[in-house]
Design an enzyme around this catalytic site. Structure first.
Site, PDB file in Angstrom:
ATOM      1  N   GLU A  61      34.063  43.233  45.567  1.00 57.46           N
ATOM      2  CA  GLU A  61      32.641  42.942  45.322  1.00 57.46           C
ATOM      3  C   GLU A  61      32.487  41.702  44.447  1.00 57.46           C
ATOM      4  OE1 GLU A  61      34.278  45.729  45.027  1.00 57.46           O
ATOM      5  OE2 GLU A  61      33.001  47.504  45.198  1.00 57.46           O
ATOM      6  N   CYS A  97      33.084  49.881  41.415  1.00 54.88           N
ATOM      7  CA  CYS A  97      33.478  50.287  40.059  1.00 54.88           C
ATOM      8  C   CYS A  97      32.398  49.851  39.064  1.00 54.88           C
ATOM      9  CB  CYS A  97      34.840  49.696  39.701  1.00 54.88           C
ATOM     10  SG  CYS A  97      34.779  47.967  39.174  1.00 54.88           S
TER      11      CYS A  97
HETATM   12  N1  THU Z   1      38.617  48.112  44.208  1.00 53.40           N
HETATM   13  C1  THU Z   1      37.701  47.248  44.743  1.00 53.40           C
HETATM   14  O1  THU Z   1      38.047  46.132  45.173  1.00 53.40           O
HETATM   15  N2  THU Z   1      36.417  47.645  44.817  1.00 53.40           N
HETATM   16  C2  THU Z   1      35.965  48.888  44.468  1.00 53.40           C
HETATM   17  O2  THU Z   1      34.800  49.169  44.655  1.00 53.40           O
HETATM   18  C3  THU Z   1      36.881  49.864  43.903  1.00 53.40           C
HETATM   19  C4  THU Z   1      38.272  49.402  43.675  1.00 53.40           C
HETATM   20  C5  THU Z   1      40.020  47.700  44.178  1.00 53.40           C
HETATM   21  C6  THU Z   1      40.605  47.387  42.857  1.00 53.40           C
HETATM   22  C7  THU Z   1      42.080  47.623  43.110  1.00 53.40           C
HETATM   23  O3  THU Z   1      42.658  46.476  43.676  1.00 53.40           O
HETATM   24  C8  THU Z   1      42.097  48.732  44.143  1.00 53.40           C
HETATM   25  O4  THU Z   1      40.811  48.752  44.716  1.00 53.40           O
HETATM   26  C9  THU Z   1      42.426  50.090  43.590  1.00 53.40           C
HETATM   27  O5  THU Z   1      41.617  50.407  42.522  1.00 53.40           O
END
Ligand code: THU
Length: 141
Positions: A61, A97
């Protein structure tokens, strides 16, 4: 109107799923893609980019958001997010997140539509205000 909304959702989810393929996620094996719709109709996508020093990881995001802001975009309508085990179709929805919710809030405010999609037809849609109630933004400082 409803049809147009659906078409936009389909296009955004498709774009987010495409973006997932570019994820750099050797540590988690969890690939995420995001597609951010700007008010002018342009779409920016992003993938998660992990780092050996885990805290330097950038979520999909924020990758999409920072790319758009760097190109001068300031007004946004919606973001679609798709995530799951790398190389596989998502088995559930992927919610943004807390850090990404806060980052998006800076320009998007509470009205941004957040589409968390397993497939284009299996999704949960909420506003950023619902995901980040009492958000701290430019008006608070
Ligand atoms: N992650 C995202 O790119 N977006 C989210 O909404 C949740 C988590 C990624 C961060 C990390 O590289 C992986 O997912 C595991 O947490």
């Amino acid at each position: 109107m409803k049809e147009q909304r659906e078409m936009i959702r389909l296009a955004l989810v498709q774009r987010a799923k495409e973006a997932r393929k570019k994820a750099y996620c050797p540590y988690s094996g969890f690939a995420v893609g995001a597609a951010l719709l700007c008010a002018d109709g342009s779409v920016y996508d992003g993938c998660n980019i992990e780092n050996a020093g885990f805290t330097a990881t950038c979520c999909a995001e924020r990758t999409a958001f920072f790319r758009a802001v760097n190109d001068g975009k300031r007004d946004f309508k919606a973001i679609a997010i798709a995530g799951g085990r790398a190389g596989e179709e998502p088995t559930g929805i992927c919610a943004p997140c807390g850090v990404c919710r806060q980052a998006l809030y800076e320009f998007c405010g509470p009205s941004l539509n957040v589409i968390m999609a397993k497939t284009p037809d299996d999704f949960i849609e909420r506003t950023l205000g619902e995901l980040l109630p009492f958000g701290f933004g430019p008006a608070n400082i």
